[in-house]
Scaffold this active site. Structure first.
Site, PDB file in Angstrom:
ATOM      1  N   LYS A 180      28.407  39.968  39.543  1.00  0.00           N
ATOM      2  CA  LYS A 180      28.264  41.095  39.526  1.00  0.00           C
ATOM      3  C   LYS A 180      27.128  42.309  39.061  1.00  0.00           C
ATOM      4  O   LYS A 180      28.092  42.064  37.929  1.00  0.00           O
ATOM      5  CB  LYS A 180      29.674  41.839  40.403  1.00  0.00           C
ATOM      6  CG  LYS A 180      29.613  43.300  41.061  1.00  0.00           C
ATOM      7  CD  LYS A 180      30.413  43.607  41.084  1.00  0.00           C
ATOM      8  CE  LYS A 180      30.580  45.146  42.512  1.00  0.00           C
ATOM      9  NZ  LYS A 180      32.705  45.491  42.565  1.00  0.00           N
ATOM     10  N   SER A 218      32.782  46.906  47.477  1.00  0.00           N
ATOM     11  CA  SER A 218      31.357  46.880  46.716  1.00  0.00           C
ATOM     12  C   SER A 218      31.518  45.837  46.568  1.00  0.00           C
ATOM     13  O   SER A 218      29.691  45.281  46.441  1.00  0.00           O
ATOM     14  CB  SER A 218      31.738  47.776  45.418  1.00  0.00           C
ATOM     15  OG  SER A 218      32.170  47.395  44.489  1.00  0.00           O
ATOM     16  N   SER A 278      37.440  45.886  46.558  1.00  0.00           N
ATOM     17  CA  SER A 278      36.233  46.106  46.991  1.00  0.00           C
ATOM     18  C   SER A 278      35.676  43.884  46.247  1.00  0.00           C
ATOM     19  O   SER A 278      34.889  44.097  46.231  1.00  0.00           O
ATOM     20  CB  SER A 278      35.185  46.498  44.952  1.00  0.00           C
ATOM     21  OG  SER A 278      34.677  47.714  45.464  1.00  0.00           O
TER      22      SER A 278
HETATM   23  N1  GLN Z   1      35.507  51.307  49.043  1.00  0.00           N
HETATM   24  C1  GLN Z   1      36.737  51.654  47.340  1.00  0.00           C
HETATM   25  C2  GLN Z   1      35.219  52.904  47.570  1.00  0.00           C
HETATM   26  O1  GLN Z   1      34.573  53.612  47.547  1.00  0.00           O
HETATM   27  C3  GLN Z   1      36.948  50.861  46.507  1.00  0.00           C
HETATM   28  C4  GLN Z   1      35.384  50.607  45.861  1.00  0.00           C
HETATM   29  C5  GLN Z   1      36.364  49.406  44.271  1.00  0.00           C
HETATM   30  O2  GLN Z   1      36.895  49.021  44.726  1.00  0.00           O
HETATM   31  N2  GLN Z   1      35.066  49.486  44.197  1.00  0.00           N
HETATM   32  O3  GLN Z   1      35.963  53.814  46.263  1.00  0.00           O
END
Ligand code: GLN
Length: 494
Positions: free
Chosen positions: A78, A158, A182
């Protein structure tokens, strides 16, 4: 052997050790798959030469009899992980051109174990989002499509690039990070497995920080066995991260017996949401039945503060993000705005941050600075910290009452269409309803593909475990995986 890119880590490892294939062959197969999958937008920086160099080194190691499990396995990383000499941008314009001088501990551990990095994977900017649509590179695309539709779907976020790449067999596995879901939500949207370890299991050192008290790296894989293998290689104590736990990491793969007789699985009533699609409710019920058939005891439980989890998360995460992102000022990293004559340092900061951050990141920074401001600190940030402690106590109480793991849906829906929710941030935030509690409480959680919805899209179930008991959690997930027998793959259109 054909289609080497389609192998699991375990299959490739065994084939490498038997001399049936080479890391170079595996790597070439993945590189070819990546070249043919531009439409998925999964890989955003490719490192083919570096990959082949590492593959040759891995083959030499294997030939010399020194072959850790991940040796020679091609993986994607990532873009949130700093990788030495390789662009690491957190999918943000503000880090354009940034090539770290150092390697994150987690990607470094994988590298030292002989894993082969194929390149960097798409994601939401600074890991903020649930659909991979806030990325400066443009969105990643889900390799799955609905049976009777041609709409492009989100791979989730994400870690959308990681999920898309694993589901489409562009790599054998990928790293992800999970601050509020995410790893687990994109895994559920793509029919893959995503493990978020206990907070403190994987070092955060060298991973671009979003919300430091919630961030945790983990593996995204094709199977639970692979999550056990890769997870172990990513975990471990790191003196460079003060929140990293000094605990031994067990051999999780050896713990995969599939025997869960006598285990107590909690079903939390608060996760039965209004308006939840019937298919998800049904799958959840089926999952519980499968675990029961495998010999577990199913117990109804209550986690009474669940309804406060999303608002709590969306105070704490932006607060920490606003502080973490203060370092992007045009001086130390990446992008700096062009200045006009007469501009001073304040204009330089302002213009750089205005140009460098996307809309969602700006929204989080504004919410974060607001909830931390002198006048509102007690009303928002401090209140959220107290509620967070209550959410954690809910879990402590059920574990103390003998529950071994908790079964919930992973997401409130299957993958949705790209462009559908991006205009409404609150709609987007609702995606995290089943996952954020786990981060707030610092627990391990795993998403396991368990079925398809009526339109043929994958659905996942989530298991939540006791802190530090990833081995037990993985074994329960393994039993669920075996019972669910999910083998579907997306039909290739890209
Ligand atoms: N969707 C969540 C956010 O926007 C979690 C994102 C994540 O776990 N990095 O914060």
């Amino acid at each position: 052997m054909t289609d080497l890119n389609k192998l699991t880590i375990a299959e490739a490892r065994d084939a490498l050790r038997k001399g049936e294939t080479t890391s170079v062959a595996l790597t070439e197969s993945c590189l070819a798959a990546i070249d043919g999958a531009g439409a998925l937008g999964a890989f955003v920086h490719r490192t083919p030469e570096l990959a082949l160099e590492r593959a040759r080194a891995a083959d030499a190691r294997i030939a010399a009899g020194d072959a850790p499990d991940m040796c020679g396995i091609p993986v994607g990383i990532k873009d949130l992980f700093c990788t030495e000499g390789v662009n690491s941008q957190a999918a943000s314009r503000i880090l354009e051109g940034f090539k770290p001088e150092y390697e994150s501990t987690v990607s470094g551990q994988l590298k030292d174990a002989g894993a082969v990095m194929l390149g960097k994977l798409n994601m939401d900017e600074f890991a903020m989002g649930s659909s991979n649509e806030t990325s400066v590179y443009g969105n990643a695309v889900n390799p799955w499509k609905a049976r009777n539709g041609d709409e492009l779907l989100t791979p989730g976020g994400s870690s959308g690039g990681s999920a898309s790449a694993v589901a489409a067999d562009l790599c054998l596995a990928a790293t992800g990070t999970d601050t509020g879901g995410s790893i687990r939500q994109p895994a559920a949207f793509t029919g893959t497995v995503g493990l978020k370890p206990t907070y403190g299991r994987c070092s955060r050192w060298g991973i671009v920080a979003f919300a430091s008290s919630l961030d945790q790296a983990g593996p995204m894989t094709k199977t639970v066995r692979d999550a056990a293998i890769m997870g172990r290689a990513m975990m471990g104590h790191d003196p460079k991260d003060s929140t990293s736990a000094d605990l031994a990491v067990p051999d999780f793969e050896a713990m995969l017996t599939g025997d869960i007789r006598g285990k107590v699985i909690g079903i939390p009533k608060e996760y039965r949401m209004d308006g939840m699609p019937e298919e998800i409710e049904k799958l959840w019920h089926q999952g519980a039945e499968m675990l029961k058939d495998a010999g577990a005891e199913i117990r109804d439980i209550s986690l009474p503060h669940t309804k406060y989890a999303l608002p709590t998360y969306y105070v704490i995460a932006p607060a920490e993000a606003s502080s973490n992102l203060a370092r992007y000022d045009g001086v130390r990293f990446g992008h700096r705005a062009k200045l006009s004559q007469g501009d001073g340092i304040t204009e330089m900061y302002e213009k750089t941050r205005a140009e460098g951050f996307g809309a969602e990141v700006k929204r989080r920074v504004m919410v974060g600075t607001y909830v931390l401001s002198a006048g509102f600190y007690d009303a928002y940030y401090n209140r959220a910290r107290k509620v967070r402690a209550l959410i954690k106590k809910d879990f402590d109480d059920v574990f103390a009452a003998g529950v071994d793991s908790i079964l919930t849906p992973a997401t409130p829906s299957a993958a949705f269409a790209l462009g559908k929710e991006v205009s409404d941030p609150v709609e987007m935030y609702l995606n995290d309803v089943f996952t954020v509690t786990v981060n707030l409480a610092g627990l391990p959680g795993i998403a396991v593909p368990a079925g398809l919805d009526a339109s043929g899209l994958p659905l996942g179930l989530q298991l939540i475990g006791r802190p530090w008991e990833e081995g037990d959690l993985l074994n329960t997930a393994y039993a669920l995986e075996n019972a669910a027998g999910f083998v579907a793959k997306p039909a290739k259109w890209w």
